[in-house]
Design a protein around this motif. Structure first.
Motif, PDB file in Angstrom:
ATOM      1  N   ARG A   1      68.258  45.046  40.427  1.00  0.00           N
ATOM      2  CA  ARG A   1      67.999  45.829  39.223  1.00  0.00           C
ATOM      3  C   ARG A   1      68.618  45.122  38.012  1.00  0.00           C
ATOM      4  O   ARG A   1      69.796  45.257  37.725  1.00  0.00           O
ATOM      5  CB  ARG A   1      68.584  47.238  39.367  1.00  0.00           C
ATOM      6  N   ASN A   2      67.783  44.347  37.329  1.00  0.00           N
ATOM      7  CA  ASN A   2      68.231  43.662  36.127  1.00  0.00           C
ATOM      8  C   ASN A   2      67.091  43.625  35.119  1.00  0.00           C
ATOM      9  O   ASN A   2      66.009  44.182  35.351  1.00  0.00           O
ATOM     10  CB  ASN A   2      68.724  42.238  36.463  1.00  0.00           C
TER      11      ASN A   2
ATOM     12  N   TRP B   1      65.150  41.226  34.267  1.00  0.00           N
ATOM     13  CA  TRP B   1      63.950  40.521  34.689  1.00  0.00           C
ATOM     14  C   TRP B   1      63.071  41.415  35.562  1.00  0.00           C
ATOM     15  O   TRP B   1      61.848  41.400  35.436  1.00  0.00           O
ATOM     16  CB  TRP B   1      64.324  39.249  35.445  1.00  0.00           C
ATOM     17  N   THR B   2      63.700  42.173  36.422  1.00  0.00           N
ATOM     18  CA  THR B   2      62.930  43.124  37.239  1.00  0.00           C
ATOM     19  C   THR B   2      62.270  44.185  36.357  1.00  0.00           C
ATOM     20  O   THR B   2      61.115  44.562  36.573  1.00  0.00           O
ATOM     21  CB  THR B   2      63.841  43.787  38.278  1.00  0.00           C
ATOM     22  N   ASP B   3      63.030  44.661  35.376  1.00  0.00           N
ATOM     23  CA  ASP B   3      62.446  45.644  34.447  1.00  0.00           C
ATOM     24  C   ASP B   3      61.265  45.061  33.689  1.00  0.00           C
ATOM     25  O   ASP B   3      60.260  45.749  33.459  1.00  0.00           O
ATOM     26  CB  ASP B   3      63.513  46.118  33.458  1.00  0.00           C
TER      27      ASP B   3
ATOM     28  N   ALA C   1      64.291  43.885  45.317  1.00  0.00           N
ATOM     29  CA  ALA C   1      64.504  43.291  43.995  1.00  0.00           C
ATOM     30  C   ALA C   1      65.803  43.808  43.377  1.00  0.00           C
ATOM     31  O   ALA C   1      66.100  45.009  43.442  1.00  0.00           O
ATOM     32  CB  ALA C   1      63.333  43.614  43.079  1.00  0.00           C
TER      33      ALA C   1
ATOM     34  N   TRP D   1      58.769  44.192  47.687  1.00  0.00           N
ATOM     35  CA  TRP D   1      59.883  43.448  47.093  1.00  0.00           C
ATOM     36  C   TRP D   1      60.483  44.200  45.909  1.00  0.00           C
ATOM     37  O   TRP D   1      61.708  44.305  45.784  1.00  0.00           O
ATOM     38  CB  TRP D   1      59.404  42.070  46.638  1.00  0.00           C
ATOM     39  N   LEU D   2      59.633  44.740  45.052  1.00  0.00           N
ATOM     40  CA  LEU D   2      60.136  45.461  43.885  1.00  0.00           C
ATOM     41  C   LEU D   2      60.886  46.724  44.285  1.00  0.00           C
ATOM     42  O   LEU D   2      61.899  47.077  43.663  1.00  0.00           O
ATOM     43  CB  LEU D   2      58.977  45.820  42.947  1.00  0.00           C
ATOM     44  N   GLU D   3      60.436  47.408  45.307  1.00  0.00           N
ATOM     45  CA  GLU D   3      61.017  48.699  45.655  1.00  0.00           C
ATOM     46  C   GLU D   3      62.207  48.586  46.601  1.00  0.00           C
ATOM     47  O   GLU D   3      63.110  49.424  46.582  1.00  0.00           O
ATOM     48  CB  GLU D   3      59.936  49.589  46.292  1.00  0.00           C
TER      49      GLU D   3
ATOM     50  N   ARG E   1      54.021  51.195  45.479  1.00  0.00           N
ATOM     51  CA  ARG E   1      55.403  51.530  45.138  1.00  0.00           C
ATOM     52  C   ARG E   1      55.643  53.029  45.215  1.00  0.00           C
ATOM     53  O   ARG E   1      56.684  53.481  45.710  1.00  0.00           O
ATOM     54  CB  ARG E   1      55.752  51.008  43.746  1.00  0.00           C
TER      55      ARG E   1
ATOM     56  N   ILE F   1      59.240  42.706  34.774  1.00  0.00           N
ATOM     57  CA  ILE F   1      58.111  42.614  35.711  1.00  0.00           C
ATOM     58  C   ILE F   1      57.458  43.979  35.887  1.00  0.00           C
ATOM     59  O   ILE F   1      56.227  44.098  35.885  1.00  0.00           O
ATOM     60  CB  ILE F   1      58.605  42.053  37.068  1.00  0.00           C
ATOM     61  N   GLU F   2      58.261  45.025  36.030  1.00  0.00           N
ATOM     62  CA  GLU F   2      57.711  46.373  36.214  1.00  0.00           C
ATOM     63  C   GLU F   2      56.915  46.813  34.994  1.00  0.00           C
ATOM     64  O   GLU F   2      55.821  47.380  35.120  1.00  0.00           O
ATOM     65  CB  GLU F   2      58.838  47.353  36.511  1.00  0.00           C
TER      66      GLU F   2
END
Length: 432
Positions: free
Chosen positions: A245-246, A248-250, A243, A238-240, A306, A252-253
């Motif tokens: 790119r905002n 919130w994703t940053d 998801a 999902w992340l790769e 990832r 989480i990473e």
């Protein structure tokens, strides 16, 4: 704007043969050579520490896979055992469990005279196993090899300095005399210690084994893999792949990357607070231990997955989309199979790290003294690293070699798991 005069002037060619340049070149080569020697020295220093550690463990632990036994004559007298042939044939397990094998062993050890105490206090278990394997022995006599006490065992393995004074050598004169007489009579033998690999923990060193802890480690790792692997791989996909790119994703990473560096004892506190105190799950169970280690292993699996997914060339995705595949089909039918070797390698390394963890399991109660092998995921159990920790804290000298032998077994499992990871990486690695 005109360039400065010094920049407009033509630079003279470098005279590499001049003494100044030769000194500069010599210094540069010397610096590179010194750096190589420093790197080689660091590797040799690390290798020497590792070699010393392995030598110490093997030196102290290889005898843990051996045990010493004494030969005694045993008569399986039904009157002493308080059992009958009919009951033994009808209900063998229950009858043997209620039989007086300890009394039978006590009578058999009396033939050793003044040295009857050389027999281990759990030697009667060997008599029960013999009668269980061959019920026709009831009422008959035979010579049986039974375990001796830890002190006699260590004497037979040469673990004591008999030239030292009695107060410092760690063994009594009586035990030394018993060992010398029985050894001279040929009544002692040393062989492979099957008890160590087939039983659980015990309060006496000669009867302690690693099978219960090894089975607990296996059950714990099964739970860890079942929880961490699918969740970690799906999170990485999902992340790769999906998801947005905002921020919130940053966030989480960054959180996942930070969790991978969090000390393992923090995850033990989390497991204690969530699984035991909040959900009320059984303490000292492989289920709770596996879920706690899954929390610790999850960030490692996500990061490695990832990286493996990112290593698949974009042309694979473009080609699949070009022939009409949906984004889900692209991921699960094309990208994931190509990234699976890297994912498995990272997973095995993460699980190998979880196998060697002790601190989080201590916090959730998996340091209990467990004399039986676990029967399921909710049974009380311990694991090999915790078993090593408990034995290393025991004052009995016989547990010293047991500790080193258990470390050898744990290292063998870790080396096997890392070897599998290396094999998978080399076998399925793709170079794009």
């Amino acid at each position: 704007m005109a360039a400065p005069a010094e920049l407009r002037a033509e630079r003279a060619p470098t005279d590499w043969a001049s003494p100044t340049m030769q000194r500069r070149i010599a210094r540069r080569y010397a610096a590179e050579r010194n750096f190589r020697w420093l790197g080689m020295g660091a590797l040799l220093l690390a290798a020497s520490f590792l070699a010393f550690l392995l030598f110490t463990i093997v030196r102290d632990g290889w005898t843990g896979f051996l045990d010493t036994e004494v030969r005694v004559e045993v008569t399986y007298d039904p009157a002493v055992l308080k059992i009958g042939a009919e009951a033994l044939a009808a209900r063998p397990a229950e009858t043997l469990r209620q039989a007086e094998f300890a009394e039978l062993m006590l009578q058999a050890s009396e033939q050793l005279g003044d040295f009857e105490s050389v027999v281990s206090e759990g030697a009667w278990l060997a008599l029960r196993e013999r009668l269980a394997a061959d019920p026709t022995l009831l009422g008959k006599s035979e010579a049986v090899w039974v375990p001796v006490r830890s002190e006699i065992d260590l004497l037979n393995k040469g673990k004591f300095d008999l030239e030292a004074p009695a107060e410092t050598r760690g063994v009594s004169d009586r035990d030394v005399a018993a060992w010398r007489q029985l050894s001279g009579e040929g009544r002692l033998r040393t062989g492979f210690n099957s008890i160590f690999l087939s039983t659980a923990d015990s309060t006496v060193p000669e009867l302690a084994g690693i099978w219960g802890a090894a089975l607990g480690s296996l059950l714990t790792l099964i739970v860890t893999i079942l929880f961490a692997f699918p969740v970690g791989v799906l999170a990485a996909i999902w992340l790769e792949e999906f998801a947005p790119r905002n921020r919130w994703t940053d966030l989480i990473e960054v959180s996942i990357n930070n969790l991978a560096a969090v000390p393992s004892i923090i995850f033990g506190l989390l497991g204690l607070a969530v699984f035991l105190n909040f959900f009320g799950m059984p303490r000292s169970a492989p289920l709770v231990g596996g879920m706690t280690l899954a929390l610790m292993t999850l960030p490692v699996i996500v990061i490695s997955a990832r990286v493996a997914i990112k290593a698949v060339p974009p042309s694979i995705r473009d080609a699949a989309l070009g022939i009409g595949a949906s984004p889900i089909q692209v991921v699960f039918q094309h990208v994931l199979p190509l990234a699976l070797p890297g994912i498995l390698t990272g997973t095995i390394i993460g699980v190998a790290r979880a196998l060697g963890e002790t601190a989080p399991l201590l916090l959730i109660g998996m340091r209990a003294f467990v004399v039986d092998t676990p029967q399921g995921f909710t049974s009380p159990a311990t694991v090999l690293p915790v078993q090593v920790f408990l034995w290393s804290d025991d004052v009995a000298r016989g547990f010293v070699e047991k500790t080193s032998a258990a470390i050898m077994a744990l290292m063998a499992i870790l080396i096997a798991m890392n070897s599998v990871a290396i094999y998978l990486r080399n076998k399925f690695e793709r170079r794009w």
